[in-house]
Design an enzyme around this catalytic site. Structure first.
Site, PDB file in Angstrom:
ATOM      1  N   PHE A 160       0.851  -1.188   0.000  1.00 38.65           N
ATOM      2  CA  PHE A 160       0.000   0.000   0.000  1.00 38.65           C
ATOM      3  C   PHE A 160       0.887   1.237   0.000  1.00 38.65           C
ATOM      4  O   PHE A 160       1.725   1.411   0.871  1.00 38.65           O
ATOM      5  CB  PHE A 160      -0.943   0.033   1.216  1.00 38.65           C
ATOM      6  CG  PHE A 160      -1.889   1.199   1.148  1.00 38.65           C
ATOM      7  CD1 PHE A 160      -3.045   1.129   0.374  1.00 38.65           C
ATOM      8  CD2 PHE A 160      -1.615   2.385   1.818  1.00 38.65           C
ATOM      9  CE1 PHE A 160      -3.896   2.227   0.268  1.00 38.65           C
ATOM     10  CE2 PHE A 160      -2.464   3.481   1.711  1.00 38.65           C
ATOM     11  CZ  PHE A 160      -3.610   3.395   0.940  1.00 38.65           C
TER      12      PHE A 160
ATOM     13  N   ASP B  26       9.055   2.587   1.900  1.00 40.22           N
ATOM     14  CA  ASP B  26       7.887   3.346   2.339  1.00 40.22           C
ATOM     15  C   ASP B  26       7.756   3.155   3.851  1.00 40.22           C
ATOM     16  O   ASP B  26       7.304   2.113   4.320  1.00 40.22           O
ATOM     17  CB  ASP B  26       6.646   2.838   1.592  1.00 40.22           C
ATOM     18  CG  ASP B  26       5.386   3.607   1.966  1.00 40.22           C
ATOM     19  OD1 ASP B  26       5.362   4.225   3.045  1.00 40.22           O
ATOM     20  OD2 ASP B  26       4.409   3.559   1.187  1.00 40.22           O
TER      21      ASP B  26
ATOM     22  N   LYS C 200       2.519   9.364   8.400  1.00 39.53           N
ATOM     23  CA  LYS C 200       1.564   9.120   9.492  1.00 39.53           C
ATOM     24  C   LYS C 200       2.021   9.651  10.861  1.00 39.53           C
ATOM     25  O   LYS C 200       1.450  10.590  11.374  1.00 39.53           O
ATOM     26  CB  LYS C 200       1.225   7.637   9.567  1.00 39.53           C
ATOM     27  CG  LYS C 200       0.324   7.190   8.410  1.00 39.53           C
ATOM     28  CD  LYS C 200      -0.242   5.806   8.637  1.00 39.53           C
ATOM     29  CE  LYS C 200      -1.352   5.476   7.668  1.00 39.53           C
ATOM     30  NZ  LYS C 200      -0.925   4.961   6.368  1.00 39.53           N
TER      31      LYS C 200
HETATM   32  C1  LIG Z   1      -1.144   5.291   4.947  1.00 39.56           C
HETATM   33  C2  LIG Z   1      -0.053   4.891   4.033  1.00 39.56           C
HETATM   34  C3  LIG Z   1       0.217   5.621   2.858  1.00 39.56           C
HETATM   35  C4  LIG Z   1      -0.642   6.765   2.417  1.00 39.56           C
HETATM   36  O1  LIG Z   1      -0.560   7.850   3.286  1.00 39.56           O
HETATM   37  P1  LIG Z   1      -1.640   9.049   3.136  1.00 39.56           P
HETATM   38  O2  LIG Z   1      -1.157  10.044   4.152  1.00 39.56           O
HETATM   39  O3  LIG Z   1      -2.967   8.483   3.413  1.00 39.56           O
HETATM   40  O4  LIG Z   1      -1.520   9.553   1.751  1.00 39.56           O
HETATM   41  C5  LIG Z   1       1.293   5.232   2.083  1.00 39.56           C
HETATM   42  N1  LIG Z   1       2.067   4.196   2.430  1.00 39.56           N
HETATM   43  C6  LIG Z   1       1.843   3.471   3.546  1.00 39.56           C
HETATM   44  C7  LIG Z   1       2.750   2.326   3.888  1.00 39.56           C
HETATM   45  C8  LIG Z   1       0.763   3.776   4.379  1.00 39.56           C
HETATM   46  O5  LIG Z   1       0.518   3.045   5.471  1.00 39.56           O
END
Ligand SMILES: *Cc1c(COP(=O)(O)O)cnc(C)c1O
Length: 421
Positions: free
Chosen positions: A152, A243, A272
Site C-alpha cells: 500500500f 515506504d 503518518k
Molecule cells: C497510509 C499509508 C500511505 C498513504 O498515506 P496518506 O497520508 O494516506 O496519503 C502510504 N504508504 C503506507 C505504507 C501507508 O501506510
C-alpha cells in the site's frame, strides 16, 4: 488586545449532543465505510464519543497519533507556533523546516529531506526522484519501478498504481505506466523481474517496498530477503525506496522500520506518525541520488512553520521521553498477551505477528469470521481497533501507551473473541 483574551477554551467535560450522521452523509462523499461512532475528545490513549462513552484508542488515527491525544508537548508546540508564524510558502527560508530536516537526518541514514503533506504525496516525490535519477544519471529511457503484491503506497494515481492491490485500482484506469509487481518476501521473483525487464530501452530503476506491510495485513519483511534486495540494488545500480509512512517514527521500536532489517534505503518516505496527527509528509534520500533542482518539485503547504514546528516537537519528545524503549516493552507485552489469547482460540486465530507497536491478529481463513466483526465487537466493549484487510485485526496504539492500557486492551479483545467464538 493580548492573544489570550481572544481565545475561549472549550469546556472539555461538558456533555455534547448526539451527532446526526444522516446529515453528515447528506453532505460528505461516501468514500469511507464509517463506524457509527463520533469521537469528540481525547486524552492520552483514551477518547470519548458524543454520548460521553470512553474508549481505549488502539487505532491512534491509523498509526498516526504518536503521542496520543492532548499531549502537553503537542499543546505547547501547536499553541506557540500558531501565535508566532504558521504559513509563509517556500519562497523563503523556514527555520522550523530546516530544524526538522536536521533532526531527521541526524536520526536516519538520509542526507536531504523534502516536505509535503501526506504519505501518498511523499511517495509521489520518491517516484519522481527515482525517475529523474533513472533518466539523468542511469540514462534509462523507460524506467520501471518494482513494487510488491499486497503493498500500500497511497491513493493518488501514481501511488494506486504502485500499490499492488487491484481493489484500489479498479475503475481508475488508465493507470500510470512504469510499474511491475512481485510477491513480497520472494527474492527469486525480484531476480526474475529484473531479468525479464532488461531490454535495450527498459530497465528496473528502483524497487519500492514497505519494511513491514501495514494495510496489506501487518506482514513483517524478511531480514534475509531485504538484505539480498539491498545487495542486488548495489550490484545493479538500482535505487531502493522504502515506504516508512506507517512503520517509521518509532512505531516498530526503532526510529525507522529498516533498522529491523539491518539495511539502509537510498530513499525513504514518512508521514503518518511524523506530526503526531498534524498533516505532514517527508521524502528523504542519500546525497548521491538527490537530483532535484529548483522547479523540479514543490508543495504549497509542504514544510510550513506550523507542521514542521509541531513535528519537530513530536520527534524531540520521542527522544526525550525514551519512547522507543516503551514501544519495545509494551510491544512485547501486547504480543505475548495476544499469543496467549490465540492459544485459547486456535479455531479463530492462526497467528500473531508484528514489530514494536504495530501488531496483527491473523484470523483463520477457513472460517467466516472477519476482522471487521472483531473490530465491531471490541468497539462495543470500549476498545478501538482497525482491520488490516479482511482477515487481520491491527493494533497500533499511541507510542505512549502504558502497561495497564495494554492489559485493558487484552482483556477487551479476549471478551470480544469469547462473544464471537
Ligand atoms: C497510509 C499509508 C500511505 C498513504 O498515506 P496518506 O497520508 O494516506 O496519503 C502510504 N504508504 C503506507 C505504507 C501507508 O501506510
Amino acid at each position: 488586545m493580548s492573544p489570550e483574551t481572544l481565545v475561549q477554551l472549550p469546556n472539555l467535560t461538558a456533555p455534547t449532543s448526539p451527532y446526526d450522521s444522516a446529515e453528515f452523509d447528506a453532505h460528505v462523499m461516501a468514500t469511507y465505510a464509517r463506524f457509527p461512532l463520533t469521537l469528540e475528545r481525547g486524552l492520552g490513549c483514551r477518547v470519548w464519543d458524543a454520548e460521553g462513552r470512553e474508549y481505549l484508542d488502539f487505532v491512534a488515527g491509523i498509526a498516526t497519533c504518536t503521542l496520543g491525544h492532548a499531549h502537553p508537548a503537542m499543546i505547547e508546540a501547536v499553541t506557540q507556533q500558531i501565535q508566532k508564524l504558521h504559513h509563509v510558502s517556500n519562497l523563503y527560508y523556514i527555520r522550523e523546516q530546516g530544524d526538522l530536516a536536521k533532526w531527521l537526518i541526524e536520526h536516519s541514514c538520509a542526507d536531504r529531506a523534502f516536505f509535503c503533506n501526506s504519505g501518498a504525496e511523499a511517495n509521489e516525490g520518491a517516484i519522481k526522484l527515482a525517475r529523474k535519477y533513472a533518466h539523468t544519471v542511469l540514462k534509462i529511457e523507460s524506467p520501471v519501478i518494482l513494487t510488491a503484491h499486497a503493498s500500500f503506497h497511497g491513493r493518488t494515481l501514481a501511488t494506486i498504481t504502485a500499490t499492488g492491490q487491484p481493489k484500489y485500482q479498479k475503475n481508475f484506469d488508465p493507470l500510470m505506466p512504469g510499474f511491475h509487481y512481485v510477491p513480497y518476501n520472494d527474492i527469486t521473483a525480484i531476480e526474475e523481474a529484473i531479468a525479464l525487464l532488461d531490454t535495450p530501452s527498459r530497465h528496473v530503476a528502483a524497487i519500492m517496498l514497505e519494511p513491514l506491510q501495514g494495510e496489506g495485513g501487518v506482514r513483517p519483511g524478511d531480514v534475509a530477503y531485504f538484505q539480498r534486495v539491498r545487495q542486488i540494488c548495489d550490484e545493479k545500480g538500482i535505487l531502493l525506496i522504502l515506504d516508512e509512512v506507517q512503520v517509521g517514527m518509532g512505531r516498530t521500536g526503532h526510529q525507522w522500520g529498516y533498522e529491523n532489517l539491518g539495511i539502509e534505503p537510498d530513499i525513504f518516505t514518512s508521514a503518518k506518525g511524523l506530526g503526531g496527527g498534524i498533516p505532514i509528509g517527508a521524502m528523504l534520500c542519500k546525497s548521491f541520488c538527490d537530483v532535484f533542482q529548483p522547479g523540479d518539485h514543490a508543495s504549497t503547504f509542504g514544510g510550513n512553520p506550523f507542521a514542521c514546528g509541531v513535528a519537530l516537537k513530536v520527534c524531540q519528545t520521542l527522544e526525550q521521553d525514551n519512547l522507543l524503549e516503551n514501544v519495545r516493552q509494551r510491544g512485547e507485552q501486547l504480543r505475548s498477551g495476544l499469543k496467549a489469547i490465540a492459544q485459547k482460540y486456535p479455531n479463530l486465530i492462526t497467528e500473531v505477528r508484528g514489530w514494536g507497536l504495530i501488531n496483527g491478529l491473523v484470523l483463520n481463513s477457513d472460517i467466516e469470521l472477519t476482522s471487521s466483526q472483531i473490530v465491531k465487537a471490541a468497539m462495543d466493549d470500549g476498545l478501538l481497533l482497525v482491520p488490516a484487510g479482511p482477515k487481520v485485526v491491527r493494533f497500533v496504539p499511541p507510542l505512549i501507551v502504558n502497561e495497564a492500557e495494554i492489559d485493558g486492551a487484552l482483556q477487551a479483545i479476549e471478551r470480544a473473541l469469547a462473544a464471537l467464538g
